[in-house]
Design an enzyme around this catalytic site. Structure first.
Site, mmCIF file in Angstrom:
data_model
loop_
_atom_site.group_PDB
_atom_site.id
_atom_site.type_symbol
_atom_site.label_atom_id
_atom_site.label_comp_id
_atom_site.label_asym_id
_atom_site.label_seq_id
_atom_site.Cartn_x
_atom_site.Cartn_y
_atom_site.Cartn_z
ATOM 1 N N LYS A 11 -6.595 -35.874 21.600
ATOM 2 C CA LYS A 11 -6.862 -35.932 23.042
ATOM 3 C C LYS A 11 -7.043 -34.532 23.649
ATOM 4 O O LYS A 11 -6.742 -33.524 23.006
ATOM 5 C CB LYS A 11 -5.720 -36.694 23.718
ATOM 6 C CG LYS A 11 -5.637 -38.170 23.289
ATOM 7 C CD LYS A 11 -4.543 -38.917 24.070
ATOM 8 C CE LYS A 11 -4.498 -40.391 23.651
ATOM 9 N NZ LYS A 11 -3.489 -41.157 24.445
ATOM 10 N N TYR A 51 -10.904 -47.765 27.070
ATOM 11 C CA TYR A 51 -9.561 -48.163 27.501
ATOM 12 C C TYR A 51 -9.608 -49.416 28.382
ATOM 13 O O TYR A 51 -8.668 -49.666 29.138
ATOM 14 C CB TYR A 51 -8.872 -47.015 28.233
ATOM 15 C CG TYR A 51 -8.212 -46.010 27.297
ATOM 16 C CD1 TYR A 51 -7.214 -46.404 26.410
ATOM 17 C CD2 TYR A 51 -8.575 -44.666 27.324
ATOM 18 C CE1 TYR A 51 -6.602 -45.492 25.558
ATOM 19 C CE2 TYR A 51 -7.959 -43.742 26.477
ATOM 20 C CZ TYR A 51 -6.973 -44.173 25.604
ATOM 21 O OH TYR A 51 -6.356 -43.266 24.771
ATOM 22 N N PHE A 59 -1.775 -46.826 35.573
ATOM 23 C CA PHE A 59 -2.132 -45.488 35.100
ATOM 24 C C PHE A 59 -3.579 -45.379 34.644
ATOM 25 O O PHE A 59 -4.006 -44.318 34.178
ATOM 26 C CB PHE A 59 -1.181 -45.049 33.972
ATOM 27 C CG PHE A 59 -1.159 -45.957 32.765
ATOM 28 C CD1 PHE A 59 -2.171 -45.905 31.816
ATOM 29 C CD2 PHE A 59 -0.121 -46.863 32.576
ATOM 30 C CE1 PHE A 59 -2.152 -46.736 30.700
ATOM 31 C CE2 PHE A 59 -0.091 -47.687 31.455
ATOM 32 C CZ PHE A 59 -1.116 -47.623 30.526
ATOM 33 N N ARG A 87 0.051 -44.874 12.911
ATOM 34 C CA ARG A 87 0.924 -45.114 14.074
ATOM 35 C C ARG A 87 2.305 -44.506 13.828
ATOM 36 O O ARG A 87 2.938 -43.980 14.739
ATOM 37 C CB ARG A 87 1.072 -46.621 14.342
ATOM 38 C CG ARG A 87 -0.201 -47.366 14.714
ATOM 39 C CD ARG A 87 -0.696 -47.142 16.097
ATOM 40 N NE ARG A 87 0.270 -47.367 17.148
ATOM 41 C CZ ARG A 87 -0.030 -47.376 18.449
ATOM 42 N NH1 ARG A 87 -1.284 -47.199 18.853
ATOM 43 N NH2 ARG A 87 0.889 -47.554 19.362
ATOM 44 N N THR A 93 4.637 -43.854 22.052
ATOM 45 C CA THR A 93 3.745 -43.487 23.152
ATOM 46 C C THR A 93 4.372 -42.419 24.042
ATOM 47 O O THR A 93 3.725 -41.432 24.403
ATOM 48 C CB THR A 93 3.432 -44.736 24.009
ATOM 49 O OG1 THR A 93 2.947 -45.768 23.149
ATOM 50 C CG2 THR A 93 2.400 -44.428 25.080
ATOM 51 N N ARG A 104 3.596 -36.794 18.185
ATOM 52 C CA ARG A 104 3.922 -36.814 19.618
ATOM 53 C C ARG A 104 5.235 -36.084 19.900
ATOM 54 O O ARG A 104 5.372 -35.425 20.927
ATOM 55 C CB ARG A 104 3.922 -38.252 20.123
ATOM 56 C CG ARG A 104 2.475 -38.769 20.331
ATOM 57 C CD ARG A 104 2.401 -40.253 20.496
ATOM 58 N NE ARG A 104 1.091 -40.696 21.007
ATOM 59 C CZ ARG A 104 0.737 -41.967 21.073
ATOM 60 N NH1 ARG A 104 1.551 -42.923 20.648
ATOM 61 N NH2 ARG A 104 -0.457 -42.301 21.559
ATOM 62 N N ASN A 114 -0.408 -37.307 25.529
ATOM 63 C CA ASN A 114 0.422 -37.457 24.330
ATOM 64 C C ASN A 114 -0.362 -37.174 23.043
ATOM 65 O O ASN A 114 -0.043 -37.695 21.983
ATOM 66 C CB ASN A 114 1.098 -38.831 24.317
ATOM 67 C CG ASN A 114 0.109 -39.978 24.356
ATOM 68 O OD1 ASN A 114 -1.103 -39.756 24.321
ATOM 69 N ND2 ASN A 114 0.612 -41.195 24.417
ATOM 70 N N HIS A 117 -4.529 -40.638 19.915
ATOM 71 C CA HIS A 117 -4.731 -42.090 19.995
ATOM 72 C C HIS A 117 -4.827 -42.624 18.573
ATOM 73 O O HIS A 117 -5.408 -41.973 17.698
ATOM 74 C CB HIS A 117 -6.037 -42.438 20.725
ATOM 75 C CG HIS A 117 -6.459 -43.879 20.507
ATOM 76 N ND1 HIS A 117 -5.989 -44.905 21.289
ATOM 77 C CD2 HIS A 117 -7.252 -44.450 19.549
ATOM 78 C CE1 HIS A 117 -6.488 -46.062 20.825
ATOM 79 N NE2 HIS A 117 -7.259 -45.812 19.781
ATOM 80 N N GLU A 128 -13.211 -50.003 17.363
ATOM 81 C CA GLU A 128 -13.174 -48.632 17.890
ATOM 82 C C GLU A 128 -14.011 -47.683 17.033
ATOM 83 O O GLU A 128 -14.700 -46.804 17.563
ATOM 84 C CB GLU A 128 -11.722 -48.155 17.993
ATOM 85 C CG GLU A 128 -10.948 -48.928 19.058
ATOM 86 C CD GLU A 128 -9.458 -48.601 19.126
ATOM 87 O OE1 GLU A 128 -8.770 -49.186 19.980
ATOM 88 O OE2 GLU A 128 -8.978 -47.756 18.334
HETATM 89 P P1 IDP Z 1 -0.558 -46.030 22.491
HETATM 90 O O1 IDP Z 1 -1.511 -44.872 22.704
HETATM 91 O O2 IDP Z 1 0.749 -45.572 21.920
HETATM 92 O O3 IDP Z 1 -1.163 -47.180 21.724
HETATM 93 P P2 IDP Z 1 -0.926 -47.640 24.913
HETATM 94 O O4 IDP Z 1 0.119 -48.512 25.514
HETATM 95 O O5 IDP Z 1 -2.063 -48.293 24.196
HETATM 96 O O6 IDP Z 1 -0.176 -46.580 23.958
HETATM 97 O O7 IDP Z 1 -1.492 -46.734 26.079
HETATM 98 C C1 IDP Z 1 -2.705 -46.016 25.928
HETATM 99 C C2 IDP Z 1 -2.513 -44.630 26.489
HETATM 100 O O8 IDP Z 1 -2.299 -44.720 27.897
HETATM 101 C C3 IDP Z 1 -1.284 -43.858 25.979
HETATM 102 O O9 IDP Z 1 -1.491 -43.241 24.721
HETATM 103 C C4 IDP Z 1 -1.076 -42.857 27.080
HETATM 104 O O10 IDP Z 1 -2.008 -41.774 26.994
HETATM 105 C C5 IDP Z 1 -1.411 -43.694 28.316
HETATM 106 N N1 IDP Z 1 -0.218 -44.323 28.894
HETATM 107 C C6 IDP Z 1 0.493 -45.375 28.395
HETATM 108 N N2 IDP Z 1 1.521 -45.722 29.175
HETATM 109 C C7 IDP Z 1 1.477 -44.839 30.233
HETATM 110 C C8 IDP Z 1 2.282 -44.673 31.406
HETATM 111 O O11 IDP Z 1 3.252 -45.383 31.649
HETATM 112 N N3 IDP Z 1 1.903 -43.653 32.253
HETATM 113 C C9 IDP Z 1 0.828 -42.836 32.018
HETATM 114 N N4 IDP Z 1 0.045 -42.983 30.935
HETATM 115 C C10 IDP Z 1 0.363 -43.958 30.049
HETATM 116 MG MG MG Z 2 -2.804 -48.381 22.260
#
Ligand code: IDP
Ligand code: MG
Length: 140
Positions: A11, A51, A59, A87, A93, A104, A114, A117, A128
């Protein structure tokens, strides 16, 4: 366990801090092979579509703005059980919850910025990968 492919993004917070090589080393040390890779600037439309599953989340707009705030590196990773393995080395996350030694934990700035992805299932990995790569760009 079969050889699998998964989709990965380094990212904008990672490219900004010049962490591409350090993160790739974590993936390679975990047994994942980078079989396709390119550095791109995502458009807003591309990030919104990618997304799309999070469109209703509070968010979403911030996440899209963050993902287009600088270049990203999109990748296809290959290896045993690649989706779950990736993962695992990415970590939770929210970096506050991420285990020691995960990308992370080591590098993420926040729950949003973070660093990485990773696809959450083989089915989504295929979708994807096809979104960003032609078959001819993937060399296993
Ligand atoms: P993941 O990347 O671990 O699969 P997801 O729930 O799919 O997590 O969320 C996608 C992305 O959205 C996260 O990697 C992060 O960048 C962002 N994100 C997820 N939850 C939050 C939040 O509560 N606040 C701000 N950004 C978030
Ligand atoms: Mg995800």
């Amino acid at each position: 366990m079969a050889i699998e492919r998964t989709f990965s993004i380094l990212k904008p917070d990672a490219t900004r801090r010049n962490l591409t090589g350090k993160i790739n080393a974590v993936f390679e040390d975990a047994g994942l092979r980078i079989v396709a890779q390119k550095r791109i600037q995502m458009s807003r439309a591309q990030a919104e579509a990618f997304y799309g599953v999070h469109r209703e989340r509070g968010f979403f707009n911030d996440l899209v703005s963050f993902m287009i705030s600088g270049p990203v590196v999109v990748q296809v990773l290959e290896g045993e059980n690649a989706v779950a393995r990736h993962r695992e080395v990415m970590g939770a996350t929210n970096p506050a919850n991420a285990a020691e030694g995960t990308v992370r934990k080591m590098f993420a700035e926040s729950i949003e910025a973070n660093s990485v992805h990773g696809s959450d299932s083989p089915e989504n990995a295929a979708i994807e990968i096809a979104y960003f790569f032609a078959g001819t760009e993937i060399v296993g």
